[in-house]
Write a protein that holds these residues in place. Structure first.
Motif, PDB file in Angstrom:
ATOM      1  N   GLU A 112       0.824  -1.206   0.000  1.00  0.00           N
ATOM      2  CA  GLU A 112       0.000   0.000   0.000  1.00  0.00           C
ATOM      3  C   GLU A 112       0.862   1.262   0.000  1.00  0.00           C
ATOM      4  N   GLU A 113       1.961   1.249   0.758  1.00  0.00           N
ATOM      5  CA  GLU A 113       2.870   2.399   0.763  1.00  0.00           C
ATOM      6  C   GLU A 113       3.470   2.638  -0.626  1.00  0.00           C
ATOM      7  N   ILE A 114       3.859   1.576  -1.269  1.00  0.00           N
ATOM      8  CA  ILE A 114       4.429   1.669  -2.620  1.00  0.00           C
ATOM      9  C   ILE A 114       3.378   2.197  -3.585  1.00  0.00           C
ATOM     10  N   ALA A 115       2.180   1.679  -3.501  1.00  0.00           N
ATOM     11  CA  ALA A 115       1.093   2.115  -4.406  1.00  0.00           C
ATOM     12  C   ALA A 115       0.810   3.598  -4.197  1.00  0.00           C
ATOM     13  N   GLN A 116       0.857   4.063  -2.981  1.00  0.00           N
ATOM     14  CA  GLN A 116       0.613   5.489  -2.709  1.00  0.00           C
ATOM     15  C   GLN A 116       1.713   6.361  -3.305  1.00  0.00           C
ATOM     16  N   LEU A 117       2.916   5.897  -3.353  1.00  0.00           N
ATOM     17  CA  LEU A 117       4.008   6.664  -3.956  1.00  0.00           C
ATOM     18  C   LEU A 117       3.755   6.913  -5.441  1.00  0.00           C
TER      19      LEU A 117
END
Length: 90
Positions: A81-86
């Motif tokens: 999820e953190e990667i997708a938000q980036l």
């Protein structure tokens, strides 16, 4: 046997551009008059190409393995999820 190792080293240096200018010219002249040396040089060039291709395929497989472990492991959902938000549009 030592002579053949020296030839391999000289051929390798020629292929990788490590010979001095006079040595490279001498090698080019030898390649013109020695068909065996020319054949060995071409074979060594093909071996380098195969080794490079093998290395690239191995690296690609390792990258795909890491990708699978990160993006398909349920325990790493928060990280995904953190990667997708980036990469999401603001």
């Amino acid at each position: 046997m030592r002579t053949s190792l020296n030839e391999i080293k000289k051929t390798e240096d020629f292929l990788t551009g490590k010979l001095s200018a006079p040595e490279a010219v001498l090698m080019q002249a030898r390649l013109l008059i020695d068909p065996v040396l020319k054949m060995n040089l071409e074979l060594q060039r093909k071996v380098y190409a195969l080794v490079t291709l093998y290395g690239r395929r191995k690296l690609k497989a390792e990258i795909e393995d890491v990708h699978d472990r990160i993006f398909h492991d349920p325990a790493r959902a928060a990280y995904r999820e953190e990667i997708a938000q980036l990469f999401s549009k603001p």
